[in-house]
Design an enzyme around this catalytic site. Sequence first.
Site, PDB file in Angstrom:
ATOM      1  N   ASP A  67       0.810  -1.213   0.000  1.00  0.00           N
ATOM      2  CA  ASP A  67       0.000   0.000   0.000  1.00  0.00           C
ATOM      3  C   ASP A  67       0.845   1.265   0.000  1.00  0.00           C
ATOM      4  O   ASP A  67       2.064   1.211   0.162  1.00  0.00           O
ATOM      5  CB  ASP A  67      -0.963  -0.004   1.201  1.00  0.00           C
ATOM      6  CG  ASP A  67      -0.281  -0.449   2.504  1.00  0.00           C
ATOM      7  OD1 ASP A  67       0.951  -0.380   2.590  1.00  0.00           O
ATOM      8  OD2 ASP A  67      -0.994  -0.858   3.428  1.00  0.00           O
ATOM      9  N   ASN A 136      -7.385  -3.510  14.342  1.00  0.00           N
ATOM     10  CA  ASN A 136      -8.759  -3.835  13.941  1.00  0.00           C
ATOM     11  C   ASN A 136      -8.794  -5.014  12.963  1.00  0.00           C
ATOM     12  O   ASN A 136      -9.835  -5.330  12.400  1.00  0.00           O
ATOM     13  CB  ASN A 136      -9.434  -2.609  13.329  1.00  0.00           C
ATOM     14  CG  ASN A 136      -8.712  -2.111  12.076  1.00  0.00           C
ATOM     15  OD1 ASN A 136      -7.773  -2.751  11.591  1.00  0.00           O
ATOM     16  ND2 ASN A 136      -9.141  -0.982  11.552  1.00  0.00           N
ATOM     17  N   HIS A 138      -6.992  -5.221  10.136  1.00  0.00           N
ATOM     18  CA  HIS A 138      -6.730  -4.909   8.728  1.00  0.00           C
ATOM     19  C   HIS A 138      -5.428  -5.551   8.255  1.00  0.00           C
ATOM     20  O   HIS A 138      -4.505  -5.772   9.026  1.00  0.00           O
ATOM     21  CB  HIS A 138      -6.779  -3.396   8.453  1.00  0.00           C
ATOM     22  CG  HIS A 138      -5.620  -2.587   8.927  1.00  0.00           C
ATOM     23  ND1 HIS A 138      -5.713  -1.246   9.208  1.00  0.00           N
ATOM     24  CD2 HIS A 138      -4.312  -2.902   9.169  1.00  0.00           C
ATOM     25  CE1 HIS A 138      -4.530  -0.796   9.577  1.00  0.00           C
ATOM     26  NE2 HIS A 138      -3.666  -1.770   9.576  1.00  0.00           N
ATOM     27  N   GLU A 143      -9.572  -2.358   5.483  1.00  0.00           N
ATOM     28  CA  GLU A 143     -10.181  -2.165   6.797  1.00  0.00           C
ATOM     29  C   GLU A 143     -11.372  -3.115   6.963  1.00  0.00           C
ATOM     30  O   GLU A 143     -11.855  -3.693   5.982  1.00  0.00           O
ATOM     31  CB  GLU A 143     -10.647  -0.705   6.932  1.00  0.00           C
ATOM     32  CG  GLU A 143      -9.552   0.341   6.727  1.00  0.00           C
ATOM     33  CD  GLU A 143      -8.585   0.486   7.909  1.00  0.00           C
ATOM     34  OE1 GLU A 143      -8.600  -0.369   8.820  1.00  0.00           O
ATOM     35  OE2 GLU A 143      -7.797   1.449   7.911  1.00  0.00           O
TER      36      GLU A 143
HETATM   37  P1  PGA Z   1       2.486  -1.936  12.765  1.00  0.00           P
HETATM   38  O1  PGA Z   1       1.332  -1.818  11.686  1.00  0.00           O
HETATM   39  O2  PGA Z   1       3.457  -2.939  12.241  1.00  0.00           O
HETATM   40  O3  PGA Z   1       3.077  -0.552  12.828  1.00  0.00           O
HETATM   41  O4  PGA Z   1       1.857  -2.372  14.052  1.00  0.00           O
HETATM   42  C1  PGA Z   1       0.752  -2.979  11.201  1.00  0.00           C
HETATM   43  C2  PGA Z   1      -0.458  -2.637  10.363  1.00  0.00           C
HETATM   44  O5  PGA Z   1      -1.194  -1.696  10.704  1.00  0.00           O
HETATM   45  O6  PGA Z   1      -0.707  -3.332   9.361  1.00  0.00           O
END
Ligand code: PGA
Length: 237
Positions: A67, A136, A138, A143
């Site tokens: 992304d 959450n 994702h 999402e």
């Molecule tokens: P993080 O993010 O590795 O900074 O916890 C993971 C994500 O949101 O996919």
Amino acid sequence: MRIIKVQNKELLAKKATELFVNVIKNNESPILGLATGSTPERMYELLIEKYKNGEICFANVLAFNLDECVGLAPNHPASYRYYMQQKLYNHVNTEKTNTFLPNGLAIDLEQECNMYEQQIKQTGNIDFLVLGIGENGHIGFNEPGTSFNSRTHIVTMTENTREVNARFFEKIDDVPTKALTMGIATIMEAKEIILLAQGERKADILHKVIHGGITEDIPASILHKHPNVTVITDIAI
Ligand code: PGA
């Protein structure tokens, strides 16, 4: 779904690196799917060490990121292109022309999503894709509620995700509201997937992913349907 439980963050990065290195060594021209975020940072550091020791070479690697934020230039410190350059690409021998992220500055974002999807298709299946997980559930920027059939698309970030990202900006209003992300169907076409879940703040969602049902409300739950997924975690589950 294979689950590898490790004792701590360092061992998680080591295990992820080991699987990553296997793919690079066993494919003449590996196609990777890569994630940003805090979780894979240490894995990238270890990969750089292995490159510097002469253990691995990135010359034939093709890499697609999951992304990118909309509206951030590649040299913006919060852009995912910037992250990838800083955390990995500037330190190894990847060719710039072999590393791809969706272009968050494209004038026609829909068209950009279609082009990104086409680029992945034309290159071939992703051999090995690294995922983090949001609190959450994702994966990428897919999402809760995202269709399991989704392809690369534009997303509006949830407030929660914007708040988590706010640490990279002076004020919350500067945090991008949109991103471009590989879709869930795109992710599921990768031949092998690793999901890295690190730290207590992911414990609740990881428990739901592993022990709960498959539902679009928890995007990562789709991974149960994939034939080759390894979850690496330091969380007791
Ligand atoms: P993080 O993010 O590795 O900074 O916890 C993971 C994500 O949101 O996919």
